[in-house]
Design a protein around this motif. Sequence first.
Motif, PDB file in Angstrom:
ATOM      1  N   UNK A  74      -2.771  75.858 -23.003  1.00 23.08           N
ATOM      2  CA  UNK A  74      -3.682  75.487 -21.505  1.00 23.08           C
ATOM      3  C   UNK A  74      -5.049  76.084 -21.878  1.00 23.08           C
ATOM      4  N   UNK A  75      -6.224  75.303 -21.270  1.00 24.32           N
ATOM      5  CA  UNK A  75      -7.339  75.814 -21.885  1.00 24.32           C
ATOM      6  C   UNK A  75      -8.384  76.875 -20.152  1.00 24.32           C
ATOM      7  N   UNK A  76      -7.677  78.024 -20.611  1.00 27.95           N
ATOM      8  CA  UNK A  76      -8.711  78.903 -19.274  1.00 27.95           C
ATOM      9  C   UNK A  76      -9.810  78.677 -19.051  1.00 27.95           C
ATOM     10  N   UNK A  77     -10.928  77.970 -18.612  1.00 27.75           N
ATOM     11  CA  UNK A  77     -11.824  77.526 -18.473  1.00 27.75           C
ATOM     12  C   UNK A  77     -12.788  79.201 -17.834  1.00 27.75           C
ATOM     13  N   UNK A  78     -14.114  79.975 -18.315  1.00 28.94           N
ATOM     14  CA  UNK A  78     -14.019  81.077 -18.152  1.00 28.94           C
ATOM     15  C   UNK A  78     -15.651  81.350 -18.170  1.00 28.94           C
ATOM     16  N   UNK A  79     -16.373  81.646 -17.074  1.00 34.28           N
ATOM     17  CA  UNK A  79     -17.392  82.716 -16.610  1.00 34.28           C
ATOM     18  C   UNK A  79     -17.944  83.887 -17.253  1.00 34.28           C
ATOM     19  N   UNK A  80     -17.932  84.023 -18.355  1.00 26.35           N
ATOM     20  CA  UNK A  80     -18.699  85.672 -18.742  1.00 26.35           C
ATOM     21  C   UNK A  80     -19.800  85.976 -18.553  1.00 26.35           C
ATOM     22  N   UNK A  81     -20.905  85.056 -17.800  1.00 25.58           N
ATOM     23  CA  UNK A  81     -21.843  86.629 -16.724  1.00 25.58           C
ATOM     24  C   UNK A  81     -21.210  87.148 -15.377  1.00 25.58           C
ATOM     25  N   UNK A  82     -20.164  85.764 -15.248  1.00 25.57           N
ATOM     26  CA  UNK A  82     -20.052  86.333 -13.384  1.00 25.57           C
ATOM     27  C   UNK A  82     -18.346  87.590 -13.871  1.00 25.57           C
ATOM     28  N   UNK A  83     -17.963  87.403 -14.399  1.00 29.15           N
ATOM     29  CA  UNK A  83     -17.161  88.235 -14.946  1.00 29.15           C
ATOM     30  C   UNK A  83     -17.347  89.333 -15.623  1.00 29.15           C
ATOM     31  N   UNK A  84     -18.532  89.366 -16.458  1.00 33.50           N
ATOM     32  CA  UNK A  84     -19.231  90.847 -16.574  1.00 33.50           C
ATOM     33  C   UNK A  84     -20.029  91.769 -15.289  1.00 33.50           C
ATOM     34  N   UNK A  85     -20.532  90.559 -14.549  1.00 35.26           N
ATOM     35  CA  UNK A  85     -21.266  91.664 -13.781  1.00 35.26           C
ATOM     36  C   UNK A  85     -20.354  92.506 -13.050  1.00 35.26           C
ATOM     37  N   UNK A  86     -18.899  91.937 -12.168  1.00 38.89           N
ATOM     38  CA  UNK A  86     -18.028  92.811 -11.514  1.00 38.89           C
ATOM     39  C   UNK A  86     -17.405  92.576 -11.627  1.00 38.89           C
ATOM     40  N   UNK A  87     -15.947  93.417 -11.865  1.00 39.05           N
ATOM     41  CA  UNK A  87     -14.601  92.384 -12.290  1.00 39.05           C
ATOM     42  C   UNK A  87     -14.546  92.157 -11.086  1.00 39.05           C
ATOM     43  N   UNK A  88     -14.269  92.702  -9.495  1.00 38.51           N
ATOM     44  CA  UNK A  88     -14.134  92.483  -8.429  1.00 38.51           C
ATOM     45  C   UNK A  88     -15.055  90.158  -8.532  1.00 38.51           C
ATOM     46  N   UNK A  89     -15.701  90.118  -8.727  1.00 40.85           N
ATOM     47  CA  UNK A  89     -15.986  88.966  -8.926  1.00 40.85           C
ATOM     48  C   UNK A  89     -15.074  88.485  -9.556  1.00 40.85           C
ATOM     49  N   UNK A  90     -14.152  88.047 -10.509  1.00 38.74           N
ATOM     50  CA  UNK A  90     -13.022  87.601 -11.401  1.00 38.74           C
ATOM     51  C   UNK A  90     -12.644  86.649 -10.850  1.00 38.74           C
ATOM     52  N   UNK A  91     -12.333  85.863 -10.052  1.00 44.41           N
ATOM     53  CA  UNK A  91     -12.098  84.522  -9.796  1.00 44.41           C
ATOM     54  C   UNK A  91     -12.530  84.000  -9.239  1.00 44.41           C
ATOM     55  N   UNK A  92     -14.239  84.111  -8.767  1.00 49.90           N
ATOM     56  CA  UNK A  92     -15.248  83.461  -8.949  1.00 49.90           C
ATOM     57  C   UNK A  92     -15.699  82.991 -10.803  1.00 49.90           C
ATOM     58  N   UNK A  93     -15.331  83.842 -11.328  1.00 49.66           N
ATOM     59  CA  UNK A  93     -15.079  83.492 -12.631  1.00 49.66           C
ATOM     60  C   UNK A  93     -14.953  82.817 -13.235  1.00 49.66           C
ATOM     61  N   UNK A  94     -13.132  82.746 -12.391  1.00 51.06           N
ATOM     62  CA  UNK A  94     -12.077  82.049 -13.352  1.00 51.06           C
ATOM     63  C   UNK A  94     -11.645  80.163 -12.685  1.00 51.06           C
ATOM     64  N   UNK A  95     -11.932  80.273 -11.447  1.00 58.79           N
ATOM     65  CA  UNK A  95     -10.601  79.726 -10.407  1.00 58.79           C
ATOM     66  C   UNK A  95     -12.497  78.447  -9.498  1.00 58.79           C
ATOM     67  N   UNK A  96     -12.214  77.510 -10.127  1.00 57.51           N
ATOM     68  CA  UNK A  96     -13.659  75.791  -9.338  1.00 57.51           C
ATOM     69  C   UNK A  96     -12.551  74.925  -9.851  1.00 57.51           C
ATOM     70  N   UNK A  97     -13.141  74.000  -9.523  1.00 54.60           N
ATOM     71  CA  UNK A  97     -12.166  73.042  -9.425  1.00 54.60           C
ATOM     72  C   UNK A  97     -12.374  72.169 -10.910  1.00 54.60           C
ATOM     73  N   UNK A  98     -11.681  71.727 -11.859  1.00 57.24           N
ATOM     74  CA  UNK A  98     -12.002  71.488 -13.356  1.00 57.24           C
ATOM     75  C   UNK A  98     -12.016  72.707 -13.977  1.00 57.24           C
ATOM     76  N   UNK A  99     -11.391  73.249 -13.594  1.00 56.97           N
ATOM     77  CA  UNK A  99     -11.595  74.877 -14.274  1.00 56.97           C
ATOM     78  C   UNK A  99     -10.197  74.990 -15.429  1.00 56.97           C
TER      79      UNK A  99
END
Length: 293
Positions: A164-189
Amino acid sequence: MRIIRFVHEGSIQLAAVNDSDQIFALPQSDFLALIKEADDREISPLQLVCITIENSKALSFNVDQLQLLVPIEAPEVWAAGVTYERSRDARNYEATDGRLDAATFYDKVYDAVRPEIFFKSTAARTVGPGGNVQLRSDSVWQVPEPELGLVLNANGEITGYTIGNDMSCRDIEGENPLYLPQAKVWKRSCSLGPAIRLAETVDNPYNLQIASRIYRNGQLAVEGTANTSQLKRKLEELTEFLMRDNELFDGTVLLTGTCIVPPNEFTLAHGDRIEIEISGIGTLVNQVIGAGS
């Protein structure tokens, strides 16, 4: 023994690939149908495959010539985080702007009884081998996360292993842990493939070699290796927590975390090529496309 799905003469075909890379057509419609038939006949999936191909002739082409599809259309993909020490350190870096002298919630979850498990993807958001993974438009620090994937049945039993490739946005996740779904889930992610290794043919899932390579303009830009022996958590432990007060569906995939993180100054770009290889399973290859492509 590996199971693949591919397009042949306009139709979707299921096949078994042995350790000599010979390909044998299977009559089942998909991986779940194979597992169900084995259960109904009260034999193992490997036994069913061996019986099916015993007197069959191998197909006349090799895997590299096939138009591979995602090996299973997982109804849900979940993922575990901070299961390797390297992942914990990377998350700490994101959350502390590079100051690793401060303990964070990532340290706490690394040592806690309860692991981090989050929802990652659906079949519609997941691509297969050769497919395009997509960048998110509101992130400037994005990376692939190479992971061993567990293919589960509704009872939480591991029926196979995939990549599996779990595409991730390190800046969004690092800004606030509550942003984890947005850092992890989007189309073709998320991507899965290229095959499913039957669980009973893996002698030791804690001794699988993982390699990740990212190419830019045809040149190797980032490379890393790891081994599942570095996992902090047991696979059954992750599965048990996923099942707690939860409903699992046949074919659910659980990604088990990453130990390969690109350098902090690296971010994916349109046109990059990602290769993730796990011993005994194969190599998952995807191209990166920009947001809105």
